[in-house]
Design an enzyme around this catalytic site. Sequence first.
Site, short mmCIF file in Angstrom:
data_model
loop_
_atom_site.label_atom_id
_atom_site.label_comp_id
_atom_site.label_asym_id
_atom_site.label_seq_id
_atom_site.Cartn_x
_atom_site.Cartn_y
_atom_site.Cartn_z
N SER A 1 0.84 -1.19 0.00
CA SER A 1 0.00 0.00 0.00
C SER A 1 0.87 1.24 0.00
O SER A 1 1.96 1.24 0.59
CB SER A 1 -0.91 0.02 1.24
OG SER A 1 -1.62 1.24 1.34
N TYR B 1 -1.83 -0.59 10.37
CA TYR B 1 -1.95 -1.01 8.97
C TYR B 1 -0.73 -0.54 8.17
O TYR B 1 -0.14 -1.30 7.41
CB TYR B 1 -3.23 -0.44 8.36
CG TYR B 1 -3.42 -0.79 6.90
CD1 TYR B 1 -3.83 -2.06 6.53
CD2 TYR B 1 -3.17 0.15 5.89
CE1 TYR B 1 -4.01 -2.40 5.19
CE2 TYR B 1 -3.34 -0.18 4.56
CZ TYR B 1 -3.75 -1.45 4.22
OH TYR B 1 -3.91 -1.78 2.88
#
Length: 267
Positions: A129, A142
């Site tokens: 990501s 995350y």
Amino acid sequence: MSKVVIVTGASSGIGKAIATLLNAEGCKVYGTSRNPSTLTSSPFEMIALDVLDTETIEHTIRFILDKEGRIDVLVNNAGMGITGSLEETPNFEMRRAFDTNFFGAIDMMKAVLPQMRAQKSGTIINITSIAGYMGLPFRGVYCATKAALEIITEAIRMEIKSFGIDVVNIAPGDVATNIVAGRYHTPVFEDSAYKEVYEANLDLINADVTTGIDPSRIAKKVHQIIHKKNPKIHYKVGGFMEKFSIVLKRILPDYLFEKLLRNHYKI
């Protein structure tokens, strides 16, 4: 000869888009999910696999090798989202996020590497990501899981390059998927010191997802990569400002980049 491909987390979102496109382009695709029986139909074969359960991983690899005799591509896409302040997010949920996003991908790589080494070829694509390039408020865990996978990708790529295996990282920005439904949200506690700012940021985070890019863009990038002779290690797929934020982090003083983020998240 068509490529034999494994795509984890292929029941929805990015994984489903990747598996669907590669199948349409002639690859022999095996998608995985924890509960494939919930899918009414799929153009590619689905196998039950939980990246937290090494027994299911080993069973899947044996099953595919018995049928195909080779594994050409692994797309490590299975993952989970997690939000919350560091102070209020339970440690066991943080560990579950790392077990899924980081160690799950490592266990999948360990499972396919013996076969790829034996056939002296293969491509592993880890889906991380753009959030892994920076620490974002209320998404720190995350971000950390994706940053860890990105770094391990760099290391393992050098370790196995001589065996004819390529390891690549694709870092998407916000993608229009159903990740919000499957994400772990630390509750907004009424007596929390973070209540107002966390609640506002949850709305902002969820809004970013709904206006994200189409997952087909990630699928097209995967298709390009698996047909490249010498793929790069890092690919970023997202909106201009998402990709530009990585450049800004690199060139701006830390305090200024932090100020930009704080202004964006209104904290």
